[in-house]
Design a protein around this motif. Structure first.
Motif, PDB file in Angstrom:
ATOM      1  N   ASP A  17     -20.468  -8.231 -19.932  1.00  0.00           N
ATOM      2  CA  ASP A  17     -19.501  -7.139 -19.888  1.00  0.00           C
ATOM      3  C   ASP A  17     -18.181  -7.718 -19.376  1.00  0.00           C
ATOM      4  OD1 ASP A  17     -19.895  -7.534 -17.160  1.00  0.00           O
ATOM      5  OD2 ASP A  17     -21.060  -5.709 -16.888  1.00  0.00           O
ATOM      6  N   ARG A  18     -17.210  -6.865 -19.107  1.00  0.00           N
ATOM      7  CA  ARG A  18     -15.903  -7.357 -18.662  1.00  0.00           C
ATOM      8  C   ARG A  18     -15.972  -8.000 -17.276  1.00  0.00           C
ATOM      9  NH1 ARG A  18     -14.938  -2.673 -21.589  1.00  0.00           N
ATOM     10  NH2 ARG A  18     -13.287  -2.799 -23.194  1.00  0.00           N
ATOM     11  N   CYS A  44      -6.478  -0.517 -20.322  1.00  0.00           N
ATOM     12  CA  CYS A  44      -7.403  -0.416 -19.189  1.00  0.00           C
ATOM     13  C   CYS A  44      -8.427  -1.559 -19.192  1.00  0.00           C
ATOM     14  CB  CYS A  44      -8.147   0.907 -19.262  1.00  0.00           C
ATOM     15  SG  CYS A  44      -7.143   2.358 -18.885  1.00  0.00           S
ATOM     16  N   GLY A  45      -8.725  -2.107 -20.375  1.00  0.00           N
ATOM     17  CA  GLY A  45      -9.796  -3.086 -20.499  1.00  0.00           C
ATOM     18  C   GLY A  45      -9.614  -4.352 -19.701  1.00  0.00           C
ATOM     19  N   ASP A  93      -8.823  -8.481 -21.771  1.00  0.00           N
ATOM     20  CA  ASP A  93     -10.253  -8.630 -22.056  1.00  0.00           C
ATOM     21  C   ASP A  93     -10.489  -9.329 -23.388  1.00  0.00           C
ATOM     22  OD1 ASP A  93      -9.434  -6.592 -23.729  1.00  0.00           O
ATOM     23  OD2 ASP A  93     -10.842  -5.098 -22.968  1.00  0.00           O
ATOM     24  N   ARG A 121     -15.067  -6.781 -29.870  1.00  0.00           N
ATOM     25  CA  ARG A 121     -16.313  -6.120 -29.470  1.00  0.00           C
ATOM     26  C   ARG A 121     -17.569  -6.995 -29.574  1.00  0.00           C
ATOM     27  NH1 ARG A 121     -17.666  -1.002 -28.507  1.00  0.00           N
ATOM     28  NH2 ARG A 121     -15.584  -0.302 -29.108  1.00  0.00           N
ATOM     29  N   TYR A 164     -18.893  -9.096 -26.548  1.00  0.00           N
ATOM     30  CA  TYR A 164     -19.406  -8.445 -25.335  1.00  0.00           C
ATOM     31  C   TYR A 164     -20.670  -7.671 -25.670  1.00  0.00           C
ATOM     32  CZ  TYR A 164     -14.925  -9.233 -22.924  1.00  0.00           C
ATOM     33  OH  TYR A 164     -13.817  -9.792 -22.336  1.00  0.00           O
ATOM     34  N   PHE A 186     -19.266  -3.329 -24.290  1.00  0.00           N
ATOM     35  CA  PHE A 186     -17.825  -3.257 -24.440  1.00  0.00           C
ATOM     36  C   PHE A 186     -17.389  -1.793 -24.478  1.00  0.00           C
ATOM     37  CE2 PHE A 186     -13.732  -4.068 -26.811  1.00  0.00           C
ATOM     38  CZ  PHE A 186     -13.168  -4.905 -25.867  1.00  0.00           C
ATOM     39  N   GLU A 225     -15.712   1.776 -23.390  1.00  0.00           N
ATOM     40  CA  GLU A 225     -14.338   2.088 -23.020  1.00  0.00           C
ATOM     41  C   GLU A 225     -14.194   2.148 -21.503  1.00  0.00           C
ATOM     42  OE1 GLU A 225     -11.010   5.627 -23.749  1.00  0.00           O
ATOM     43  OE2 GLU A 225     -12.928   5.634 -24.820  1.00  0.00           O
ATOM     44  N   VAL A 226     -13.105   1.618 -20.998  1.00  0.00           N
ATOM     45  CA  VAL A 226     -12.808   1.674 -19.570  1.00  0.00           C
ATOM     46  C   VAL A 226     -11.891   2.872 -19.320  1.00  0.00           C
ATOM     47  CG1 VAL A 226     -11.774   0.483 -17.596  1.00  0.00           C
ATOM     48  CG2 VAL A 226     -13.005  -0.823 -19.342  1.00  0.00           C
TER      49      VAL A 226
END
Length: 233
Positions: A5-6, A32-33, A130, A188, A191, A194, A196-197
């Protein structure tokens, strides 16, 4: 190798950025990512974290196609090739830019409120994302950091296209990227998670990073005083 993940991407990126552990380093995440990625780097390096708020300018009726980017200081970066290829007219370009200026003000208010930006004068600014499929948004962040006085501006990305990196290598003082696949469809697949943040999550991480830095500074001060007292006994 795909990132979990991030946060995993940020921890792995931090290993490549160890040499930037310095009070003059400021991480600027593209929200945001980019915020979860940058949070892990800030935590590992014990440096300041802020955001470089940038709005994408997308082609009307083709929202996945980005023809420019608008930074929070008002500066704009356009991709002339995309504008020409997508037949974006001058009135359309102006209309999209005007609309995104309004959205940008709202985004800045939500992220910052009354909190000032972290000063960049004389700092090493690191733009953190990201992933990059195009260079336009990162370039807007880089140019904004320079205009705000950063002495050096770096770009850090877990994964990016070779084309984006070629452009940004000519703009940033240094580019750090973990993966540059020869075949790049989208970010995408790199990850496993992935999702949404949300803005609320990104804002919470910014607050946590500031708290972590403050706690670390207090701990360091107390430790220095204790050592000084021990040596003077």
């Amino acid at each position: 190798m795909p990132f979990l993940d991030r946060h995993d991407a940020g921890r792995r990126l931090a290993e490549r950025l160890r040499g930037l552990r310095d009070p003059k380093t400021v991480l600027l995440a593209l929200p945001c990512g980019g915020v979860p990625v940058a949070y892990q780097v800030a935590k590992a390096l014990d440096v300041s974290l802020d955001v470089a708020i940038v709005r994408r300018l997308t082609v009307p009726y083709q929202p996945s196609l980005v023809f420019g980017a608008l930074a929070e200081d008002g500066s704009v970066q356009y991709d002339a090739e995309i504008i020409e290829r997508a037949l974006v007219s001058e009135p359309e370009r102006v209309a999209v830019t005007r609309e995104q200026r309004v959205q940008l003000r709202h985004t800045v208010t939500r992220f910052r409120g009354d909190r000032p930006r972290v000063p960049l004068a004389g700092a090493t600014a690191v733009i953190v994302v990201d992933g990059l499929d195009t260079a336009v948004t990162a370039r807007a962040g880089i140019e904004m950091a320079r205009k705000n006085g950063a002495s050096r501006v770096l770009l850090a990305a877990p994964v990016a296209t070779a084309g984006a990196l070629r452009v940004l290598t000519g703009v940033a003082d240094r580019v750090v990227c973990l993966e540059t696949p020869s075949l790049f469809g989208s970010i995408r697949p790199w990850y496993r998670d992935f999702g949404e943040v949300a803005e609320a999550e990104a804002r919470a991480l910014l607050v946590r990073a500031a708290d972590d830095l403050e706690v670390g500074a207090r701990t360091s001060t107390v430790g220095s005083r204790s050592e000084s007292a021990r040596l003077t006994r």
